[in-house]
Design an enzyme around this catalytic site. Structure first.
Site, PDB file in Angstrom:
ATOM      1  N   LYS A 127       0.870  -1.177   0.000  1.00  0.00           N
ATOM      2  CA  LYS A 127       0.000   0.000   0.000  1.00  0.00           C
ATOM      3  C   LYS A 127       0.905   1.225   0.000  1.00  0.00           C
ATOM      4  CE  LYS A 127      -3.997   2.064   2.165  1.00  0.00           C
ATOM      5  NZ  LYS A 127      -3.515   3.377   2.538  1.00  0.00           N
ATOM      6  N   LYS A 322      -2.201  -2.896   7.944  1.00  0.00           N
ATOM      7  CA  LYS A 322      -1.247  -1.812   8.170  1.00  0.00           C
ATOM      8  C   LYS A 322       0.017  -2.303   8.872  1.00  0.00           C
ATOM      9  CE  LYS A 322      -2.831   1.898   6.781  1.00  0.00           C
ATOM     10  NZ  LYS A 322      -3.414   2.911   7.468  1.00  0.00           N
TER      11      LYS A 322
HETATM   12  S1  IVH Z   1      -6.575  -0.775  -4.133  1.00  0.00           S
HETATM   13  C1  IVH Z   1     -11.165   0.396  -3.077  1.00  0.00           C
HETATM   14  N1  IVH Z   1      -4.020  -0.875  -3.931  1.00  0.00           N
HETATM   15  O1  IVH Z   1      -5.120   3.453  -0.612  1.00  0.00           O
HETATM   16  C2  IVH Z   1      -9.930   1.009  -3.429  1.00  0.00           C
HETATM   17  N2  IVH Z   1      -5.103   1.053  -3.125  1.00  0.00           N
HETATM   18  O2  IVH Z   1      -7.876   3.634   1.228  1.00  0.00           O
HETATM   19  C3  IVH Z   1      -8.999  -0.017  -3.923  1.00  0.00           C
HETATM   20  N3  IVH Z   1      -3.585   2.742  -2.229  1.00  0.00           N
HETATM   21  O3  IVH Z   1      -7.252   5.686  -1.992  1.00  0.00           O
HETATM   22  C4  IVH Z   1      -7.683   0.512  -3.927  1.00  0.00           C
HETATM   23  N4  IVH Z   1      -1.730   1.644  -2.591  1.00  0.00           N
HETATM   24  O4  IVH Z   1      -5.241   5.290  -3.429  1.00  0.00           O
HETATM   25  C5  IVH Z   1      -5.109  -0.159  -3.690  1.00  0.00           C
HETATM   26  N5  IVH Z   1      -1.728  -1.115  -3.851  1.00  0.00           N
HETATM   27  C6  IVH Z   1      -2.815  -0.409  -3.612  1.00  0.00           C
HETATM   28  C7  IVH Z   1      -2.745   0.862  -3.016  1.00  0.00           C
HETATM   29  C8  IVH Z   1      -3.919   1.567  -2.788  1.00  0.00           C
HETATM   30  C9  IVH Z   1      -2.251   2.755  -2.127  1.00  0.00           C
HETATM   31  C10 IVH Z   1      -4.485   3.825  -1.786  1.00  0.00           C
HETATM   32  C11 IVH Z   1      -5.575   4.123  -2.749  1.00  0.00           C
HETATM   33  C12 IVH Z   1      -6.816   4.366  -1.920  1.00  0.00           C
HETATM   34  C13 IVH Z   1      -6.345   4.096  -0.545  1.00  0.00           C
HETATM   35  C14 IVH Z   1      -7.313   3.153   0.108  1.00  0.00           C
END
Ligand code: IVH
Length: 678
Positions: A127, A322
């Site tokens: 993430k 996390k």
């Molecule tokens: S999947 C439903 N993959 O984290 C959204 N999100 O709260 C699915 N983010 O605003 C997102 N790295 O911008 C996904 N590898 C990753 C991610 C990621 C960062 C961010 C994303 C989103 C927030 C989720």
């Protein structure tokens, strides 16, 4: 001064309003553009601008030097255009440990009516701590790019996105869908964040790579964006005109189209595999070029994703596990004793320089001597060190005590600065220097506190300047700061000064004279009177005169909710001291202390007990707490049955699990911001 005296009452009031509006507009402009975290709606912002412009039109002679129109070249209300996402951009629910992950998967299986033994394939990926972006391609051509915004409507930042090399304007290869929304993360590498900050003046520096990325992308002047090496990695799709059966196929296609995605992605269908990946990436975290704050697990099969759908704004098919605070190992080179403004003697460990998650750490606090004794910490020891958010790094444990380690650390009987006796008060862990009025470290500490950001906020006046001007005898106490112009010639000729620096200092000092009542109380540095209690006192006493005449009597303090016996004793003894009373009276004559303005307390947080935990990324802790207090809430340190809300930032730790256990309402930082709409 003279000019103000000649103004009519109406004009004086208009001038007051113009100054207030300029401050507000500057603050909200900065929150919007620099931090990407507006706390008022666009409409509310426009109203402020309108009020300002009407007043400026009516009183052209009163337009101030810091008028928002002068500061921004007349474009204060210019913002990005709105852009509606074809499918909403969602956010992820958080998990904090393996148990949460197990429960997440069990919930999914129950929903799908699967047996517990049935396997589900998950995509596992880091993430990234950046900001999400929606890229809309039609017939393989980039049509528009927008930020997440409120999830439904974002801001059109296409022109800025065009400056990012990682993002293709035209998809390469073939078989792209007619239309597709590609979603991903914009971020800065930790290294580039440091380089950018290095070039910025202190007050413009970003606090972390995420804010720097947001500030760089959301520039109205794309020439600035162009100079910032923003990166992009895709992590999903929104609306699409083709059907894909799983995410793996999609990622495979992204590669062919030249869309960058994370090469650390794996597939797993077992808790064991997912946790192993989590641990592996967590261990590599320091070596990864960009900030990551957890692992995202998403169901690979898109049909299953669609069946599962959403709960609120979170998909049921994905979760972010996390990471906990970042840790590292290093060796203690030396242990120093620092004396603070309250005389507290804090042992500080000087370390072999170590990189913790991209941040260079060379010192760690040892809190107090009991802590050293308990952990038996000595020079030469190999220790584990932890850094969570913006807090000072801490030593969590001693890993190795080599035979060559130093002697036991003995608490000093005399102050390392002024050599006076040290004392340890009953039931206190802290050792203190007794010489309150004469210890140089305490005097300098108090002056530093007085001019600091949360107090009078005298820009460009830090420890270096205080030490220099004290050495020359120009500053003995707070009042001398406001008479520093007596030494104009001498200061201009000092090394490192000059006419401009001197002028800037005088301007900052002048500006600092207008100060909010709670900040003034805080600036006095009374023991146990932090920002929260200062606010409570300001709220109770409204203006300085009442404070001075009330505070030597305990009775006035006993009824204030939120004041404990330690603070009450400390405040009364401060105001019973004649010298202190005189200082406050003298300052009251020099400064323009703005009386406390009451707010309406008819909101869902008024009278409620709130606990903050974890690192906040958009608001500083201080600001978040201010908002709570302004709304009439009480802030507590630990989660108990009495807690009404837990506001949860990143890496929240045990408070979050306790709150869950007690069924206490948990709000994320974003929810807190949108609910308080400060
Ligand atoms: S999947 C439903 N993959 O984290 C959204 N999100 O709260 C699915 N983010 O605003 C997102 N790295 O911008 C996904 N590898 C990753 C991610 C990621 C960062 C961010 C994303 C989103 C927030 C989720």
């Amino acid at each position: 001064m003279n000019k103000t005296n000649k103004l009519s009452n109406e004009e004086k009031n208009a001038l007051y309003q113009l100054k207030r509006l300029a401050k507000k507009i500057e603050k909200h402009n900065e929150l919007y553009h620099k931090n990407d975290s507006p706390i008022i709606t666009d409409r509310e912002f426009d109203i402020l601008v309108k009020q300002n412009n009407l007043l400026e039109k009516k009183y052209p002679n009163l337009v101030i030097k810091n008028s928002p129109n002068k500061m921004t070249g007349g474009s204060i209300s210019k913002k990005f255009e709105k852009s509606i996402h074809k499918l909403p951009m969602l956010s992820l629910a958080n998990a904090f440990n393996e148990k949460d992950l197990i429960e997440f998967i069990a919930r999914i299986k129950k929903f799908l009516n699967y047996g517990l033994e049935k396997k589900i394939n998950f995509i596992c990926e880091p993430k990234i701590d950046g900001l999400s972006i929606n890229l809309y391609y039609k017939n393989g051509k980039l049509i528009s790019a927008s930020t997440r915004g409120d999830g439904k409507i974002g801001e059109n930042v296409t022109n800025n996105i065009l400056t990012i090399k990682d993002i293709p304007l035209i998809l390469s290869g073939s078989n792209h869908p007619k239309e597709i929304e590609i979603r991903g993360e914009i971020f800065l590498n930790k290294k580039d964040f440091l380089i950018i900050n290095d070039k910025l003046e202190d007050k413009y520096k970003f606090s972390n790579p995420r804010n720097a990325a947001a500030g760089s992308l959301r520039q109205l002047n794309t020439n600035i964006t162009k100079t910032r090496p923003l990166k992009f990695l895709a992590h999903g799709i929104g609306a699409v005109s083709n059907n894909y059966d799983n995410l793996s196929t999609l990622y495979h296609n992204l590669k062919k189209w030249n869309i960058p995605f994370n090469n650390l992605i794996i597939n797993s269908d077992s808790i064991k595999g997912m946790m192993t990946y989590y641990k592996k990436i967590s261990d590599q975290r320091n070596n990864i070029e960009y900030d990551i704050d957890g692992i995202v697990f998403k169901i690979n099969n898109i049909v299953l994703q669609n069946r599962l759908g959403f709960v609120g704004k979170n998909p049921r098919w994905a979760i972010a596990l996390k990471f906990s605070a970042e840790k590292s190992k290093t060796v203690i080179k030396k242990i120093d004793f620092q004396v603070g403004r309250t005389g507290a003697i804090t042992p500080v460990a000087r370390l072999d320089v170590v990189n913790i998650g991209g941040v260079i750490v060379s010192n760690a606090t040892l809190h107090n001597f009991d802590e050293i004794e308990k952990k038996d910490i000595r020079v030469g020891d190999l220790i584990e060190i932890q850094r969570a958010g913006d807090v000072i790094p801490q030593i969590t444990k001693v890993i190795d005590k080599p035979a060559t380690r130093g002697n036991k650390i003995i608490p000093p009987t005399n102050c390392p600065i002024c050599d006076s006796k040290t004392v340890k008060e009953k039931e206190e862990a802290v050792l203190r220097c007794e010489n309150i009025m004469g210890c140089e470290a305490q005097i300098v500490g108090r002056l530093k506190h007085f001019v600091g950001k949360k107090s009078l906020n005298i820009d460009g006046f830090g420890e270096k300047q205080i030490l220099q001007l004290r050495k020359l005898g120009f500053i003995k106490n707070y009042i001398d700061i406001f008479k520093i112009n007596k030494f104009e010639k001498k200061i201009i000729n000092l090394e490192g000064w000059g006419r401009t620096s001197y002028r800037n200092l005088i301007n900052s000092i002048e500006k600092s004279k207008e100060v909010e009542f709670n900040k003034f109380i805080y600036s006095l540095g009374i023991r146990f009177v932090g920002e929260t209690i200062s606010m409570l006192l300001a709220r109770e006493f409204i203006k300085t005169e009442i404070l001075i005449s009330s505070l030597d009597k305990k009775i006035k303090l006993l009824n204030i909710d939120g004041l404990g016996p330690k603070a009450i004793n400390s405040i009364t003894s401060y105001f019973q001291n004649k010298n202190n009373k005189k200082i406050v009276c003298d300052l009251n004559k020099i400064l323009k202390i703005l009386p406390y303005q009451k707010s309406e307390y008819n909101n869902e947080f008024s009278g409620k007990n709130i606990v903050f935990t974890g690192a906040l990324s958009k608001l500083s802790r201080e600001e978040a707490k201010h908002i709570a207090i302004r709304l009439g809430a009480k802030i507590l340190n630990s989660v108990t049955k009495k807690t009404d809300f837990l506001i949860c930032g990143d890496k929240p730790g045990s408070k979050a699990s306790k709150a869950k256990e007690l069924n206490i309402k948990i709000l994320s930082e974003n929810e807190w911001i949108s609910k308080t709409n400060a």
